[in-house]
Design a protein around this motif. Structure first.
Motif, PDB file in Angstrom:
ATOM      1  N   VAL A  24       0.617  -1.174   0.365  1.00  0.00           N
ATOM      2  CA  VAL A  24      -0.454   0.202  -0.091  1.00  0.00           C
ATOM      3  C   VAL A  24       1.305   1.102  -0.130  1.00  0.00           C
ATOM      4  O   VAL A  24       1.607   1.174   0.892  1.00  0.00           O
ATOM      5  CB  VAL A  24      -0.685   0.078   1.246  1.00  0.00           C
ATOM      6  N   PRO A  25       0.446   2.272  -0.856  1.00  0.00           N
ATOM      7  CA  PRO A  25       1.243   3.209  -0.634  1.00  0.00           C
ATOM      8  C   PRO A  25       1.165   4.403   0.482  1.00  0.00           C
ATOM      9  O   PRO A  25       0.314   4.066   1.035  1.00  0.00           O
ATOM     10  CB  PRO A  25       0.800   4.499  -2.373  1.00  0.00           C
ATOM     11  N   THR A  26       2.320   4.916   0.830  1.00  0.00           N
ATOM     12  CA  THR A  26       2.402   5.784   1.981  1.00  0.00           C
ATOM     13  C   THR A  26       1.118   6.754   2.308  1.00  0.00           C
ATOM     14  O   THR A  26       0.398   6.732   3.539  1.00  0.00           O
ATOM     15  CB  THR A  26       3.645   5.962   2.918  1.00  0.00           C
ATOM     16  N   PHE A  27       0.843   7.582   1.042  1.00  0.00           N
ATOM     17  CA  PHE A  27      -0.364   8.242   1.054  1.00  0.00           C
ATOM     18  C   PHE A  27      -1.468   7.599   1.490  1.00  0.00           C
ATOM     19  O   PHE A  27      -2.408   8.306   2.096  1.00  0.00           O
ATOM     20  CB  PHE A  27      -0.095   8.992   0.256  1.00  0.00           C
ATOM     21  N   LEU A  28      -1.457   6.447   0.743  1.00  0.00           N
ATOM     22  CA  LEU A  28      -2.885   5.595   1.587  1.00  0.00           C
ATOM     23  C   LEU A  28      -3.207   5.463   3.216  1.00  0.00           C
ATOM     24  O   LEU A  28      -3.894   5.757   4.144  1.00  0.00           O
ATOM     25  CB  LEU A  28      -3.472   4.615   0.895  1.00  0.00           C
ATOM     26  N   VAL A  29      -2.021   4.434   3.546  1.00  0.00           N
ATOM     27  CA  VAL A  29      -2.279   4.690   5.100  1.00  0.00           C
ATOM     28  C   VAL A  29      -2.005   5.993   5.520  1.00  0.00           C
ATOM     29  O   VAL A  29      -3.538   5.906   6.521  1.00  0.00           O
ATOM     30  CB  VAL A  29      -0.413   3.852   5.936  1.00  0.00           C
ATOM     31  N   GLU A  30      -1.565   6.442   4.791  1.00  0.00           N
ATOM     32  CA  GLU A  30      -2.002   8.603   6.143  1.00  0.00           C
ATOM     33  C   GLU A  30      -3.165   8.728   6.429  1.00  0.00           C
ATOM     34  O   GLU A  30      -3.344   9.380   6.854  1.00  0.00           O
ATOM     35  CB  GLU A  30      -0.797   8.713   5.598  1.00  0.00           C
ATOM     36  N   ARG A  31      -3.521   8.757   4.764  1.00  0.00           N
ATOM     37  CA  ARG A  31      -4.980   9.371   4.722  1.00  0.00           C
ATOM     38  C   ARG A  31      -5.895   8.674   5.445  1.00  0.00           C
ATOM     39  O   ARG A  31      -7.025   9.748   5.837  1.00  0.00           O
ATOM     40  CB  ARG A  31      -5.197   8.715   3.097  1.00  0.00           C
ATOM     41  N   VAL A  32      -5.328   7.433   6.158  1.00  0.00           N
ATOM     42  CA  VAL A  32      -6.756   6.994   6.667  1.00  0.00           C
ATOM     43  C   VAL A  32      -6.571   6.515   8.197  1.00  0.00           C
ATOM     44  O   VAL A  32      -7.453   6.282   8.961  1.00  0.00           O
ATOM     45  CB  VAL A  32      -7.387   5.281   6.788  1.00  0.00           C
ATOM     46  N   SER A  33      -4.915   7.428   8.429  1.00  0.00           N
ATOM     47  CA  SER A  33      -4.833   7.527   9.870  1.00  0.00           C
ATOM     48  C   SER A  33      -4.810   5.921  10.293  1.00  0.00           C
ATOM     49  O   SER A  33      -4.657   6.365  11.388  1.00  0.00           O
ATOM     50  CB  SER A  33      -5.786   8.145  10.228  1.00  0.00           C
ATOM     51  N   PHE A  34      -3.990   4.915   9.649  1.00  0.00           N
ATOM     52  CA  PHE A  34      -3.754   4.238   9.852  1.00  0.00           C
ATOM     53  C   PHE A  34      -2.479   4.096  10.909  1.00  0.00           C
ATOM     54  O   PHE A  34      -1.385   4.053   9.603  1.00  0.00           O
ATOM     55  CB  PHE A  34      -4.036   2.359   8.984  1.00  0.00           C
ATOM     56  N   LYS A  35      -2.314   3.711  11.664  1.00  0.00           N
ATOM     57  CA  LYS A  35      -1.456   3.477  12.591  1.00  0.00           C
ATOM     58  C   LYS A  35      -0.674   1.359  12.270  1.00  0.00           C
ATOM     59  O   LYS A  35      -0.755   1.285  13.309  1.00  0.00           O
ATOM     60  CB  LYS A  35      -0.791   2.947  13.548  1.00  0.00           C
ATOM     61  N   PRO A  36       0.157   0.936  11.419  1.00  0.00           N
ATOM     62  CA  PRO A  36       0.247  -0.552  11.470  1.00  0.00           C
ATOM     63  C   PRO A  36       1.771  -0.880  12.854  1.00  0.00           C
ATOM     64  O   PRO A  36       2.072   0.090  13.294  1.00  0.00           O
ATOM     65  CB  PRO A  36       1.631  -0.650  10.047  1.00  0.00           C
ATOM     66  N   THR A  37       1.347  -2.399  12.515  1.00  0.00           N
ATOM     67  CA  THR A  37       1.884  -2.782  13.917  1.00  0.00           C
ATOM     68  C   THR A  37       2.995  -2.682  13.051  1.00  0.00           C
ATOM     69  O   THR A  37       4.019  -2.788  12.757  1.00  0.00           O
ATOM     70  CB  THR A  37       1.731  -4.317  14.313  1.00  0.00           C
ATOM     71  N   ARG A  38       3.850  -3.822  14.216  1.00  0.00           N
ATOM     72  CA  ARG A  38       5.154  -4.290  13.916  1.00  0.00           C
ATOM     73  C   ARG A  38       5.730  -5.492  13.575  1.00  0.00           C
ATOM     74  O   ARG A  38       6.434  -6.084  12.796  1.00  0.00           O
ATOM     75  CB  ARG A  38       5.799  -4.191  15.379  1.00  0.00           C
TER      76      ARG A  38
END
Length: 87
Positions: A24-38
């Motif tokens: 997933v492109p980082t901008f989409l992860v940021e757009r939905v305010s998602f914080k991936p786990t380790r």
């Protein structure tokens, strides 16, 4: 009245002999305010979201935000797994 279509983002699900990741492109992860786990990793401008918890959670958030996507699936070898592990 404007007839504007929302973009459809192309995502890739890559599976290895040991595991799977949604790219997933980082901008989409940021757009939905998602914080991936380790269990996920970011390399460059792409998040490799772990298949069991991070990928489904991201997809749920994306859908709730009205983000449209298509997923292509690829089977990768051990070299891909090593890249993600070292990321």
């Amino acid at each position: 009245m404007s007839n504007t279509q929302k973009p459809i983002y192309g995502l890739v699900f890559s599976s290895t002999p040991r595991h799977g990741y949604l790219e997933v492109p980082t901008f989409l992860v940021e757009r939905v305010s998602f914080k991936p786990t380790r269990f996920s990793t970011c390399i460059g401008s792409t998040w490799y979201l772990e298949e069991d918890c991070d990928a489904p959670e991201f997809l749920n958030r994306a859908e709730s935000e009205g983000i449209q996507y298509r997923i292509s699936e690829y089977v990768r070898g051990d070299d891909y797994q090593q890249m993600v592990d070292l990321g």
